[in-house]
Design a protein around this motif. Sequence first.
Motif, short mmCIF file in Angstrom:
data_model
loop_
_atom_site.label_atom_id
_atom_site.label_comp_id
_atom_site.label_asym_id
_atom_site.label_seq_id
_atom_site.Cartn_x
_atom_site.Cartn_y
_atom_site.Cartn_z
N PRO A 244 0.83 -1.21 0.00
CA PRO A 244 0.00 0.00 0.00
C PRO A 244 0.87 1.27 0.00
CG PRO A 244 0.15 -0.88 2.19
CD PRO A 244 0.93 -1.82 1.33
N ALA A 245 0.19 2.36 -0.29
CA ALA A 245 0.88 3.65 -0.26
C ALA A 245 0.96 4.19 1.16
CB ALA A 245 0.16 4.65 -1.15
N LEU A 246 0.06 3.67 2.01
CA LEU A 246 0.04 4.16 3.40
C LEU A 246 -0.09 2.95 4.30
CD1 LEU A 246 -0.18 6.71 5.25
CD2 LEU A 246 -2.63 6.41 5.12
N LEU A 247 0.89 2.76 5.17
CA LEU A 247 0.81 1.67 6.14
C LEU A 247 0.07 2.19 7.35
CD1 LEU A 247 4.38 0.14 6.24
CD2 LEU A 247 2.31 -0.95 5.42
N THR A 248 -0.99 1.52 7.75
CA THR A 248 -1.76 2.07 8.87
C THR A 248 -1.63 1.20 10.10
OG1 THR A 248 -3.65 0.93 7.95
CG2 THR A 248 -3.50 3.27 7.49
N ASP A 249 -1.62 1.90 11.21
CA ASP A 249 -1.65 1.27 12.53
C ASP A 249 -0.71 0.08 12.68
OD1 ASP A 249 -3.43 3.12 13.41
OD2 ASP A 249 -5.20 1.93 12.89
N VAL A 250 0.55 0.36 12.43
CA VAL A 250 1.53 -0.70 12.65
C VAL A 250 1.83 -0.72 14.14
CG1 VAL A 250 3.84 -1.49 12.08
CG2 VAL A 250 2.49 -0.20 10.41
N PRO A 251 1.51 -1.78 14.82
CA PRO A 251 1.75 -1.79 16.27
C PRO A 251 3.25 -1.77 16.55
CG PRO A 251 0.81 -3.87 15.54
CD PRO A 251 0.98 -3.04 14.33
N VAL A 252 3.62 -0.95 17.46
CA VAL A 252 5.04 -0.83 17.78
C VAL A 252 5.31 -1.26 19.21
CG1 VAL A 252 7.02 0.63 17.36
CG2 VAL A 252 4.87 1.24 16.35
N GLY A 253 4.24 -1.43 19.98
CA GLY A 253 4.43 -1.92 21.34
C GLY A 253 4.31 -0.83 22.38
N GLU A 254 5.11 -0.93 23.39
CA GLU A 254 5.01 0.01 24.51
C GLU A 254 6.31 0.78 24.63
OE1 GLU A 254 4.12 -2.36 27.87
OE2 GLU A 254 2.03 -2.67 27.25
N LEU A 255 6.22 1.90 25.31
CA LEU A 255 7.42 2.70 25.53
C LEU A 255 7.44 3.14 26.98
CD1 LEU A 255 7.87 5.14 22.52
CD2 LEU A 255 9.43 3.38 23.25
N HIS A 256 8.56 2.96 27.59
CA HIS A 256 8.73 3.45 28.96
C HIS A 256 9.14 4.89 28.91
CE1 HIS A 256 8.03 -0.33 30.85
NE2 HIS A 256 8.76 -0.92 29.90
N PRO A 257 8.99 5.60 29.98
CA PRO A 257 9.39 7.01 29.97
C PRO A 257 10.84 7.14 29.53
CG PRO A 257 8.20 6.52 31.98
CD PRO A 257 8.36 5.24 31.26
N GLY A 258 11.10 8.02 28.62
CA GLY A 258 12.45 8.29 28.13
C GLY A 258 12.95 7.29 27.11
N GLU A 259 12.23 6.25 26.91
CA GLU A 259 12.67 5.22 25.97
C GLU A 259 12.53 5.72 24.53
OE1 GLU A 259 11.80 0.50 25.16
OE2 GLU A 259 10.56 1.63 26.57
N GLN A 260 13.39 5.15 23.70
CA GLN A 260 13.40 5.60 22.32
C GLN A 260 13.20 4.40 21.43
OE1 GLN A 260 16.58 8.29 21.59
NE2 GLN A 260 16.46 8.03 19.40
N LEU A 261 12.66 4.60 20.30
CA LEU A 261 12.32 3.48 19.42
C LEU A 261 12.62 3.92 18.00
CD1 LEU A 261 9.01 1.66 19.78
CD2 LEU A 261 9.52 2.67 17.58
N GLU A 262 13.20 2.99 17.24
CA GLU A 262 13.54 3.36 15.87
C GLU A 262 12.89 2.38 14.93
OE1 GLU A 262 17.58 5.47 15.05
OE2 GLU A 262 17.67 3.43 14.34
N LYS A 263 12.36 2.91 13.86
CA LYS A 263 11.66 2.03 12.92
C LYS A 263 12.06 2.48 11.52
CE LYS A 263 8.48 -1.18 12.76
NZ LYS A 263 8.64 -2.44 13.52
N MET A 264 12.42 1.49 10.70
CA MET A 264 12.82 1.84 9.34
C MET A 264 11.66 1.59 8.40
SD MET A 264 16.56 1.68 8.87
CE MET A 264 17.65 0.34 9.23
N LEU A 265 11.53 2.53 7.54
CA LEU A 265 10.45 2.41 6.56
C LEU A 265 11.09 2.49 5.20
CD1 LEU A 265 7.85 5.01 7.77
CD2 LEU A 265 7.50 2.56 7.63
#
Lengths: 139, 1155
Positions: free
Chosen positions: B820-841
């Motif tokens: 698709p041209a738009l990926l919707t609602d990809v679950p990424v999980g949870e984040l704790h305070p200050g936590e960082q998350l990286e996702k490649m598209l």
Amino acid sequence: MAVCVAVIAKENYPLYIRSVPTENELKFHYMVHTSLDVVDEKISALGKALVDQRELYLGLLYPTEDHKVYGYVTNSKVKFVMVVDASNTALRDNEIRSMFRKLHNSYTDVMCNPFYNPGDRIQSRAFDSMVTSMMIQVC
Amino acid sequence: MSPTQWDFPVELCCRPMAFVTLTGLDVVYNAVHRAVWDAFCANRRADRVPISFKVLPGDHEYPKCRPKRTSYEWYIPKGILKTGWMNKHLNLVPALVVVFYELDWDEPQWKEKQSECATRVEIVRQSLQGRNTKVAVVLIQKKTPLPPGEDVIASERAAALCNACELSGKSLFVLPHTDHLVGYIIRLENAFYEHAQTYYYTEIRRVKSHKEFLNKTTHQLLFVRHQFKIAFFSELKQDTQNALKNYRTAYNLVHELRAHETNILEIKTMAGFINYKICRLCFQHNTPLDAIAQFRKHIDLCKKRIGSAELSFEHAAWMSKQFQAFGDLFDEAIKLGLTAIQTQNPGFYYQQAAYYAQERKQLTETLCDHEATVIYPSPDPLETQTGVLDFYGQRSWRQGVLSFDLSDPEKEKVGVLAIQLKERSIVHSEIIITLLSNAVAQFKKYKCPRMKSHLMVQMGEEYYYAKDYTKALKLLDYVMCDYRSEGWWTLLTSILTTALKCAYLMAQLKGYITYSLELLGRASTLKDEQKSRIEKNLINVLMNESPEPEPDCDVLAVKTAQKLWADRVSLAGSNVFTIGVQDFVPFVQCKARFHAPSFHVDVPVQFDVYLKADCPHPIRFSKLRVSFNNQEYNQFCVIEEASKAGEVLENLNQEKMCFVPGKTRKYLFKFVAKTEDVGKKIEITSVDLILGHETGRCVVLNWQGGGGDAASSQEALQASRSFKRRPKLPDNEPHWDSIVIQASTMIISRVPNISVHLRHEPPALTNEMYCLVVTVESHEEIQIRDVKLTAGLKPGQDANLTQKTHVTLHGAELCDESQPALLTDVPVGELHPGEQLEKMLYVRCGTVGSRMFLVYVSYLINTTVEGKEIVCKCHKDETVTIETVFPFDVAVKFVSTKFEHLERVCADIPFLLMADILSASPWALTVVSSELQLAPSVTPVDQLESQVDRVVLQTGESASECFCLRCPSVGNVEGGVATGRYIISWKRTSAMGDTPVISTVITLPHVIIENIPLHVNADLPSFGRVRESLPVRYHLQNKTSLVQDVEVSVEPSDAFMFSGLKQIRLRILPGTEQEMLYNFYPLMAGYQQLPSLNINLLRFPSFTNQLLRRFIPTSIFVKLPLAAFEVLNAHVRLVALYWTKLLYNTFLITESLLL
């Protein structure tokens, strides 16, 4: 001389209305109010004419048995209505015209007052005394 | 309604028509006669002559003619016009009497019949003794008459009959009873009409002839009478012009009469009659202005002639009738086609009639206010012997008395009393209301809405006087809004006052409350004491008690009303009145205002309700509640006075709901919005203020939306225009005018506390897997969950982009169309305070151009608002615009083996394909490999190995490779033949090892193949040397299937000597080759033109040397012999020395010149 003088706002509510004798005030209020029918009609007929060529004086609006009602409309659609006793034949069209012009001038003075809010009821002493001078001297 | 004293008599109002009587017709038993009569009566339309017919027996007695007066000398008239006169000439005295008689010309018993007919005529004449009435005879015959002159017997007998009846020939008619009856009848009646006109003409003459006998002193009344009669006869004669003229004269004569209190009524009555006739005729002549002028004159003349003061109501009644009758005439004329205008229409006359009717009523009330003990006098002075008056407008107790002195004052007193008592029994209101409603109908038609309203108010008031309160209220209610919307408060107050009285007298609760509310409001112009009275009454009513009566009400009516109120009280149950205040101006004003146009869902929604009372005394309400579009919030927004009505005083909370007049009260409301309402609007649908208690009587004032009433919009406008400084009020009380209604607010989501960053290397290259690194960092205090990522092409862009853009999370392989041209609602999980998350598209863009990409991160978080736990959904989005470009430009061209550009390719002859790859990417590119996939129509000459494998191209660098190909001969193909595809596999130099290689396919251009008859190629070394032999071998190949005759010649060149065949003519067999060997001997060094080979094909004249030049070289570089280099070096040195010398000399010369 006039027995009732009224200034009507663009939205057709009264800005100023005074009549002599005072006991029959309501009758004059009704008379002025009903004359607005004719004023409206005349304005809509005039509306097609060019604004600057328009005659402000509307002439005799309608005669009743005892009174004559004259009208005048300013460029901002403020109406002046004057009721004259029908028996008073001394008043010609020209006199009425000049009375209206006087009224208009006085109204303009009121409007020029920075403390006057356009659309409010007129409570100017100068205007009042000018109207008094135009009213018939009963008593 | 039976005609009253003031109504005009019927004979006055009808249109006078010539009166003709028909005798000798037996319409009951004789069918023929019946048919004749029907033909006269039926279809009397405007095109028939105006005659009124009557069937009478032959021996009918007509009114006796009084003996002719020879002198008027001693005659004194007793009145102006006798009441019976008009009727007499309309319906009793005919202009013509027609005798019908059945008689055929060939009647056998002619003599007898003739004399019978003569007898009948004689009888008619007898009864008309002394009158000028004409007589005519009509013979009803069975046979159709012959044309005149042919029937000798007929003319003889006709003459005899005329003789016998003493008739002129013009008065004898024949009516054959045949098919054409109607036609005959029409001809007959035209003849009758002529006779009638002659009759009325002679009557006019007769009346006129009296004139000379009259004198001005004693016969004044007769002048009027005669003039009226002449005019009336003229009307009968249908001579309306003369009638009008004579009526006008009569009118002037009436006013010349000596008037006195005793005869003023008679004069006015006659003046009214004549005026009516004049106006009627003027309208008939289509001169409405004349009619109006006459009427005005009439009114001006009569207005002041009141007559007896004790009976002045009679004058008012008469005036009212004049106006009404004129209005009727005007209206009738309009129905017949006259056009009226706004300022001149019947409405004004009806209005004036109503005005006089009102005056009549008032006069009656004052003049006829007799004690109940006064009884109607007996014998009735208003009774006459005949039951009618002799003359119009006279007093019944002194008819025909002309003296101005009252001979019998006692009798006069009794008469006046009788009239007054009679007048008292008249229902005036009914008359007034009828006239007013007539006027209303007219003004409605002529665009006078305000006049209409005014008249309706008057009607309402009249109904009020007539004690019909229901109808009164109906009318008043109807017009109230007109006055309210135009802001005529004085008039509105007056109407409301009347309405309140009506409501009181009927004990109508809802109306009573509504009118009170408005009369207490700011639009009311009532004085404070009246307002306070009304307020007290209102409170009484709400307390289930009877109110005080309204002032100026009829005493009897008040008594009834008090009883009604008492019943209401005893019946009182729970009655709740909901009153929508939008349409009027109540005494409480309301404005609701949300604190902000939007609220975050994690903060409480707050709003204020401002209330202000305008009534004279403080007033207490029991409840205030606000309703919303989402009704679940309603429960949070209620303020209620906890106490019951009885214990109000002790309650501490009482202040809360008590309004001090003129003070603005503010109520703050607070509630927590539902999370489902995020993104929705919360609207105040209504504000309800409850007055009184729900257990007893209570009134719910209901403001739709956030408050405001009929007058508030105009007030707000005025306030906004004003730039007056508002004085500071104590206790931070806000200025009412400065409060602006804000009836709705938006609920928006909680502010996100995360950061979203995007990392990428723009621009994107077409078709590559463009990497977009999304970094999400939580700055929330607590853990966030259900983090979801939506990323891709931002919706709402060009639809084609959606097709050509694909987003995936997996960069290791090329994505395909299914992504698709738009990926919707990809679950990424949870984040704790200050936590960082990286996702490649990875984004693959199939076309160049710029695209907007959206990265939207949403999550859930639990928060507490006002002690209430809620789950908030927050989101943050980032958009980025990415440009997509081609990674490189590929240019493909075909060249000859001489590297010359080829427009077209010769069949079977090798040529070169050049591919240039120019990097357009700002980033280094690695060409992994390239591949040439040839179409079947092209064959490679040698190996097709890629020459650009693993070449790295920086920005602007280019790589080229070249392939030698050959096209076998094909037929003539339009547009050339396909050559195949060129595939470049590449990736970014910076890309990691697992990044897929992208293949870019370039479709090669088509090539046009042409066949040549002869191919020549030359074998020669790459260069020659001066004075060294240079062998050149030309191969001539015949490419056709024909034997070619070839002429070959070599032209000499200055630079070469050569050996070989200079000119030859030879034959080449199909498919074979001929070799020509030359030995060139260069004479000069440098780039030298070879001796040119010219070939001429005898079979193909189009084969020119130009074509030939494409295959064989035309020049060659000739080097110096090896020994020559030494000599050249020495030579160069010598030249340099010479130049040095020359420069030195020049310097010397210049020096000397300067000195």
